[in-house]
Design a protein around this motif. Structure first.
Motif, PDB file in Angstrom:
ATOM      1  N   GLU A   1      14.422 -39.785   3.904  1.00 47.91           N
ATOM      2  CA  GLU A   1      14.590 -39.807   2.525  1.00 47.91           C
ATOM      3  C   GLU A   1      13.091 -39.725   2.093  1.00 47.91           C
ATOM      4  O   GLU A   1      11.833 -40.029   2.771  1.00 47.91           O
ATOM      5  CB  GLU A   1      14.755 -41.249   2.230  1.00 47.91           C
TER       6      GLU A   1
ATOM      7  N   GLN B   1       9.667 -40.131  -0.396  1.00 47.06           N
ATOM      8  CA  GLN B   1       9.544 -41.517  -0.404  1.00 47.06           C
ATOM      9  C   GLN B   1       7.716 -41.216  -0.376  1.00 47.06           C
ATOM     10  O   GLN B   1       7.438 -42.228   0.704  1.00 47.06           O
ATOM     11  CB  GLN B   1      10.089 -42.435   0.363  1.00 47.06           C
TER      12      GLN B   1
ATOM     13  N   ASP C   1       5.352 -42.336  -1.334  1.00 41.95           N
ATOM     14  CA  ASP C   1       4.222 -43.081  -1.400  1.00 41.95           C
ATOM     15  C   ASP C   1       4.061 -43.310  -0.093  1.00 41.95           C
ATOM     16  O   ASP C   1       3.025 -44.648   0.326  1.00 41.95           O
ATOM     17  CB  ASP C   1       4.765 -44.705  -2.648  1.00 41.95           C
ATOM     18  N   LEU C   2       4.804 -43.817   0.486  1.00 44.64           N
ATOM     19  CA  LEU C   2       4.906 -44.132   2.472  1.00 44.64           C
ATOM     20  C   LEU C   2       4.254 -43.065   2.607  1.00 44.64           C
ATOM     21  O   LEU C   2       4.309 -43.441   4.514  1.00 44.64           O
ATOM     22  CB  LEU C   2       6.502 -44.754   2.841  1.00 44.64           C
TER      23      LEU C   2
END
Ligand code: 6PG
Length: 251
Positions: free
Chosen positions: A218, A220, A222-223
């Motif tokens: 997915e 994401q 920031d991760l």
């Protein structure tokens, strides 16, 4: 804006990966010099690119490489002097720059010896502005940006949880990286995504989880900050070895 051309190639092992990456860099250098008269490349740090840099300096490629029309920059740098064992500049100098006829004025080092990391970033931004003849907020368009991938999904010095992952204005930043308890100097996503081509070079089993998450997981960033790298009008190429690709569904 043209969509990014995105491609993934899986090579058998680290040596085959380095050869494929070196050939890709050499081809893009030849194309850039042929069409634009010069080749401006941002080098990656860490350890993976070392084999690639050594091949560029080797007999098979160096003699044909357009060194006099090539300008090298760095995508990021540790906050250390240029002779420090951790310096990305030092790694590239030992593996490549000391062995090829690249004019000294074509080497655009991040001045990471500056005791103030933010000032180092300001100085490097000025170096970019001069080298690319940029207006105040104009972005440099690199012909090629080389990037690696950390085992937890960072790239350049864009680390998980860092505000720099979402930077939209500055060209260069000097984030404090809590995971390292150290400052870094890094190109920002706007610069990386303005490139004509971005080439990720990823090797080893320890990168397999991050690679799968970045490419197939997915969104994401920031991760998994490497996800933020999607050139708006340029090519995105992943060169990975079989060990790093182990958890990919599509490999
Ligand atoms: C750095 C790099 C960093 C690197 C990755 C992968 O300064 O360390 O810019 O983003 O590309 O950490 O490093 P390895 O190639 O050593 O695995």
């Amino acid at each position: 804006m043209a969509e990014s051309l995105s491609a993934l190639r899986v090579l058998d092992d680290g040596a085959a990966l380095a050869r494929a990456a070196a050939d890709e860099v050499a081809q893009r250098a030849a194309d850039a010099v042929h069409t634009r008269g010069r080749f401006r490349c941002a080098l990656a740090g860490g350890s993976t690119p070392r084999a690639l840099y050594r091949l560029l300096a080797g007999p098979a490629l160096s003699d044909r490489f357009p060194w006099s029309a090539t300008h090298v920059f760095w995508g990021d740098e540790r906050h250390v002097p240029p002779d420090h064992p951790d310096s990305n500049y030092r790694m590239a100098r030992e593996a490549l720059l000391d062995h090829v006829p690249l004019p000294a004025g074509n080497i655009h080092r991040i001045p990471a010896e500056d005791p103030d990391a933010l000032n180092a970033a300001v100085r490097y931004d000025a170096e970019l502005a001069a080298a690319f003849a940029l207006a105040a907020s104009e972005l440099p368009r690199f012909d090629l940006v080389l990037l690696g991938l950390g085992p937890e999904g960072h790239t350049a010095s864009l680390f998980p949880g860092s505000d720099v992952v979402r930077e939209e204005r500055r060209r260069v930043a000097a984030p404090y990286v809590p995971q390292l308890a150290a400052f870094r100097i890094t190109l920002t996503p706007p610069v990386l995504n303005h490139a004509a081509a971005v080439l990720f070079v990823v090797s080893g089993e320890e990168k397999s989880a991050a690679l799968a998450a970045v490419i197939e997981g997915e969104p994401q960033p920031d991760l998994y900050p490497a996800q933020i790298v999607r050139p708006h009008d340029g090519a995105l190429l992943w060169l990975v070895d079989r060990a790093a690709a182990r958890r990919l569904r599509r490999a």
